[in-house]
Design a protein around this motif. Structure first.
Motif, PDB file in Angstrom:
ATOM      1  N   ASN A 255      43.409  21.069  -5.488  1.00 34.47           N
ATOM      2  CA  ASN A 255      43.678  19.687  -5.989  1.00 34.47           C
ATOM      3  C   ASN A 255      42.759  18.649  -5.657  1.00 34.47           C
ATOM      4  O   ASN A 255      43.103  17.331  -5.423  1.00 34.47           O
ATOM      5  N   VAL A 256      41.555  19.081  -5.095  1.00 32.44           N
ATOM      6  CA  VAL A 256      40.460  17.929  -4.785  1.00 32.44           C
ATOM      7  C   VAL A 256      39.176  18.188  -5.766  1.00 32.44           C
ATOM      8  O   VAL A 256      39.058  18.932  -6.534  1.00 32.44           O
TER       9      VAL A 256
ATOM     10  N   SER B 119      26.290  16.209  -7.429  1.00 36.21           N
ATOM     11  CA  SER B 119      27.030  15.918  -6.306  1.00 36.21           C
ATOM     12  C   SER B 119      27.986  16.902  -5.819  1.00 36.21           C
ATOM     13  O   SER B 119      28.410  17.713  -6.707  1.00 36.21           O
ATOM     14  N   HIS B 120      28.164  17.015  -4.647  1.00 38.84           N
ATOM     15  CA  HIS B 120      29.488  18.017  -4.253  1.00 38.84           C
ATOM     16  C   HIS B 120      30.620  17.827  -4.238  1.00 38.84           C
ATOM     17  O   HIS B 120      31.615  18.548  -4.206  1.00 38.84           O
ATOM     18  N   TYR B 121      30.799  16.485  -4.794  1.00 30.28           N
ATOM     19  CA  TYR B 121      32.188  15.931  -4.830  1.00 30.28           C
ATOM     20  C   TYR B 121      32.562  15.302  -6.499  1.00 30.28           C
ATOM     21  O   TYR B 121      33.062  14.550  -6.761  1.00 30.28           O
TER      22      TYR B 121
ATOM     23  N   THR C 218      34.637  26.436  -0.733  1.00 31.86           N
ATOM     24  CA  THR C 218      33.787  27.234   0.171  1.00 31.86           C
ATOM     25  C   THR C 218      32.516  26.817   0.348  1.00 31.86           C
ATOM     26  O   THR C 218      31.433  27.323   0.875  1.00 31.86           O
ATOM     27  N   ASP C 219      32.228  25.481  -0.052  1.00 29.33           N
ATOM     28  CA  ASP C 219      30.988  24.925   0.125  1.00 29.33           C
ATOM     29  C   ASP C 219      30.752  24.314   1.413  1.00 29.33           C
ATOM     30  O   ASP C 219      31.426  23.583   2.133  1.00 29.33           O
TER      31      ASP C 219
ATOM     32  N   ALA D 177      27.069  28.781  -8.929  1.00 25.05           N
ATOM     33  CA  ALA D 177      28.386  28.127  -8.900  1.00 25.05           C
ATOM     34  C   ALA D 177      28.897  27.314  -9.779  1.00 25.05           C
ATOM     35  O   ALA D 177      28.161  27.142 -10.839  1.00 25.05           O
ATOM     36  N   ILE D 178      30.103  26.933  -9.922  1.00 25.61           N
ATOM     37  CA  ILE D 178      30.930  26.496 -10.986  1.00 25.61           C
ATOM     38  C   ILE D 178      30.081  25.079 -11.306  1.00 25.61           C
ATOM     39  O   ILE D 178      29.912  24.233 -10.403  1.00 25.61           O
TER      40      ILE D 178
END
Length: 727
Positions: free
Chosen positions: A690-691, A627-629, A696-697, A620-621
């Motif tokens: 824009n987040v 962190s997922h964010y 898709t996570d 994944a990127i």
């Protein structure tokens, strides 16, 4: 008895009787004889006393003489109407016998005595036993009427006839001519009085014209036609109606009789009416393409003519409830001021789309306001169109909206499809010549409802049509497995409702890879197209020709390297071309989170990493922290283009699929490829974000994804069950 004296007395008595007899014979009208009646208005009458004369006592011894005859009178009158004078004669009077008579003049209509005049007979007024004289209109107090004239002589009444001092209103007619939209009129008095006659007795008579508005008191009448001497059989006045007043509507006009010599005379001879009102030919509304672009409609007032000059024309706009909602001033469209125009904007009507009524109101130079007696309508209602669904082959349907109309033009039309109460799809229709269409492949069977919404240029959404339809399996076209060619090679595809499936995980009932289960895949990466295609082995053909899944990826930003094979580890942003395998070093190397060392020395964290060769992984990127964010939106939005340091960069969902299903030893081939031919399943659309997370996570709560999608911070997202929304 003295005979001589008796004889003398007898002779004297006989002479007296003879004299009386002769006088009576002179004044008695012969049988069949007619006296002249002057100018045609004179009359004559004869009368005798009602009492017999006392008998004369005769001397004794002599014969008794006969009775004395009663006097006979004849009266006549002539009326000089022009002079206002009545002339009379009374014949048969003897001043020696009758010293006076009484002239009596009475109203013919009510018998009231208007004049009683004793007349003493003398040599001046009685000549040859004919009494002559006159009386005037003033003698009867200037009262205009017909009078009966008579003479009273002792006990006798002698009728002389009728004296006409009346006003002949029946012979007068008043007319008004001219157009109601002009202030100039012609008022005409006509008389049917015989030639030489007069309509009113007396000298100095004049007539004038007065006018007053209908519905007001006659006492308010004003002079509009000057006093004119009465003469001839016709008189005419050219008048200005504004002299009477500037009100519109019906006006009354009257002909008034006055006299220079008789100040008491003020009599209405005749009455007529005339109208003062504007005229116009038409009041209409209009729509044009130009007006529609301006979100307006036009109002025209044509042929306007008014008795008084126009200062201003306004158009009053009333809504369907009858309330005035707007006032717009009209502009004169010609030099004569007979045409006026105004454009009514929907903005001025607060964009209320309904049926309006228009009235024209003008203000004249007298500041009088007049509403014209006409209305026009402007239908600014929405016209719902006809929405149809036409089924075609291969699960396609064409949706068409026609005959729809929104005042001010339709900016766009959007079709929205529902299954039950759930919205399942929406798309913008293509508009041409007032028809809006869209053709699409359907993915589901069942009963559906489609709604067509029109959008105005001011942002209002309006429902224009609704239609229900049903799709069965026979409508859906292809279902199941089909061998078809792509780019010269034959592949085995799976269709569901005529839609080629791009993820066969559930259809093939794939199990996750493990030490006890191996999935026989072949993975090919089209570096030019940034697409990863995953194929499954087909026992029927002994080939890897079943496209299982396609992923949009990012490859290394470098297209070449001089570092050699060792450069894959530290010095290059290059994705190598060649044939490799999952964990090609023979070890099953997979990471849920893997620290990645970039050529520039930075350390990034990659989720769901699966090793390919050297320092190249599926993952994944990568983000700057565990962190997922911590995913920059700008980095995420580069997916689908060369952007990595050499690894195969993917969405969280795609990277986890490789991690879960690709077995150790799976062949991986990286080819230069062709961007115009991404693969048999095409190139998946990517999400624009824009987040600071991957939409898709599955670790990101669904509620947050929905909120960001609704707020248009992301163009789509994926649920935990792998359902795509918006892409």
């Amino acid at each position: 008895m003295n005979t001589k004296k008796h004889t003398v007395k007898t002779i004297l008595a006989l002479l007296t009787i003879l004299a009386v007899s002769l006088c009576s014979t002179v004044y008695t009208k012969a049988s069949g004889e007619t006296e002249p009646a002057g100018d045609g208005t004179g009359t004559e009458a004869t009368a005798a006393p009602t009492d017999k004369p006392e008998p004369t006592e005769a001397p004794t011894g002599t014969p008794t003489p006969t009775d004395t005859p009663a006097p006979s009178y004849r009266a006549a009158i002539t009326t000089d109407r022009a002079a206002g004078q009545c002339n009379y004669t009374l014949k048969g009077v003897d001043p020696e016998q009758t010293t006076s008579v009484t002239l009596q003049v009475s109203r013919k209509d009510n018998k009231t005595v208007a004049l009683s005049r004793p007349i003493t007979l003398n040599e001046t007024n009685c000549v040859n036993k004919t009494l002559s004289g006159s009386f005037s209109l003033s003698d009867v107090k200037n009262t205009y009427a017909e009078y009966t004239v008579a003479f009273l002589t002792g006990t006798s009444t002698v009728s002389a006839g009728v004296c006409d001092f009346s006003i002949h209103t029946k012979n007068i007619k008043l007319t008004v001519t001219g157009n109601k939209e002009t202030s100039t009129r012609t008022v005409t008095m006509t008389s049917t009085e015989p030639t030489g006659g007069v309509i009113a007795p007396g000298a100095g008579n004049q007539v004038s014209i007065y006018a007053w508005a209908n519905g007001t008191k006659e006492s308010a009448a004003k002079l509009i036609g000057a006093a004119t001497n009465v003469s001839g059989s016709s008189l005419a006045w050219t008048i200005n109606t504004s002299l009477g007043g500037v009100n519109y509507g019906i006006w009354n006009t009257k002909l008034m009789l006055t006299s220079k010599t008789n100040k008491a005379l003020n009599m209405k001879l005749a009455q007529a009416t005339y109208e003062v009102n504007p005229i116009f030919s038409s009041l209409t509304t209009t729509k044009t393409k130009d007006l529609e672009k301006k979100k307006s409609f036009g109002v025209y007032l044509k042929g306007l003519k008014n008795p008084y000059a126009i200062k201003k024309v306004q158009f009053y706009i009333f809504n369907a409830k009858g309330s005035k909602v707007a006032t717009v001033t009209g502009k004169s469209k010609n030099s004569t001021g007979t045409r006026y125009y105004a454009a009514i904007s929907l903005k001025k009507l607060n964009y209320k789309l309904e049926k309006y009524t228009v009235k024209a109101v003008f203000t004249d130079i007298n500041n009088s306001i007049k509403t014209l007696d006409a209305v026009a309508t402007a239908d600014e209602r929405v016209q719902k169109g006809t929405l149809s669904v036409t089924k075609k082959k291969k699960a396609k349907c064409t949706y068409k909206l026609s005959n729809a109309y929104i005042p001010g033009n339709i900016k766009k039309v959007k079709f929205v499809i529902f299954k039950g109460s759930k919205k399942i799809d929406s798309f913008k229709a293509k508009g041409k010549s007032g028809k809006y269409t869209y053709t699409m492949k359907n993915k589901r069977t069942g009963r559906f409802k489609i709604r067509a919404y029109g959008y105005t240029s001011w942002g209002t959404k309006i429902l224009l049509g609704t239609e229900s339809y049903k799709l069965g399996k026979k409508d859906m076209g292809k279902n199941g497995w089909y061998y078809e060619k792509y780019n010269g090679k034959k592949y085995k595809f799976y269709y569901k409702n005529n839609e080629k499936q791009t993820d066969l995980t559930k259809i093939l009932k794939l199990k996750e890879s493990s030490s006890s289960h191996t999935n026989n895949f072949y993975i090919e990466i089209n570096r030019a197209a940034c697409v990863e295609n995953i194929y499954m082995y087909n026992e029927e053909t002994d080939k890897y020709d079943i496209p299982v899944r396609t992923c949009t990826v990012s490859v290394g930003s470098d297209t070449s390297t001089v570092a050699g094979s060792g450069g894959l580890n530290t010095k290059s942003y290059y994705t190598p071309i060649g044939t490799y395998s999952i964990c090609s070093n023979g070890q099953s190397v997979k990471y849920t989170v893997k620290p990645m060392y970039e050529p520039d020395g930075k350390i990034l964290y990659a989720r769901w990493a699966t090793h390919i060769v050297g320092n190249v992984y599926f993952h994944a990127i990568a983000v700057g922290s565990d962190s997922h964010y911590s995913l920059p939106a700008s980095t995420y939005n580069r997916l689908g283009t060369p952007a990595s340091a050499g690894c195969i960069r993917m969405t969280v969902a795609d990277a986890k699929w490789i991690y879960d299903y690709a077995s150790t030893g799976t062949k991986v081939k990286i080819v230069k490829g062709n961007s115009s031919k991404p693969g048999p399943l095409g190139k998946n659309k990517t999400i624009k974000s824009n987040v600071n997370y991957d939409p898709t996570d599955p670790a990101v709560p669904l509620s947050r994804k929905k909120a960001d999608y609704k707020a248009k911070r992301i163009s789509g997202y994926m649920t935990k069950k792998g359902v795509k929304v918006g892409y």
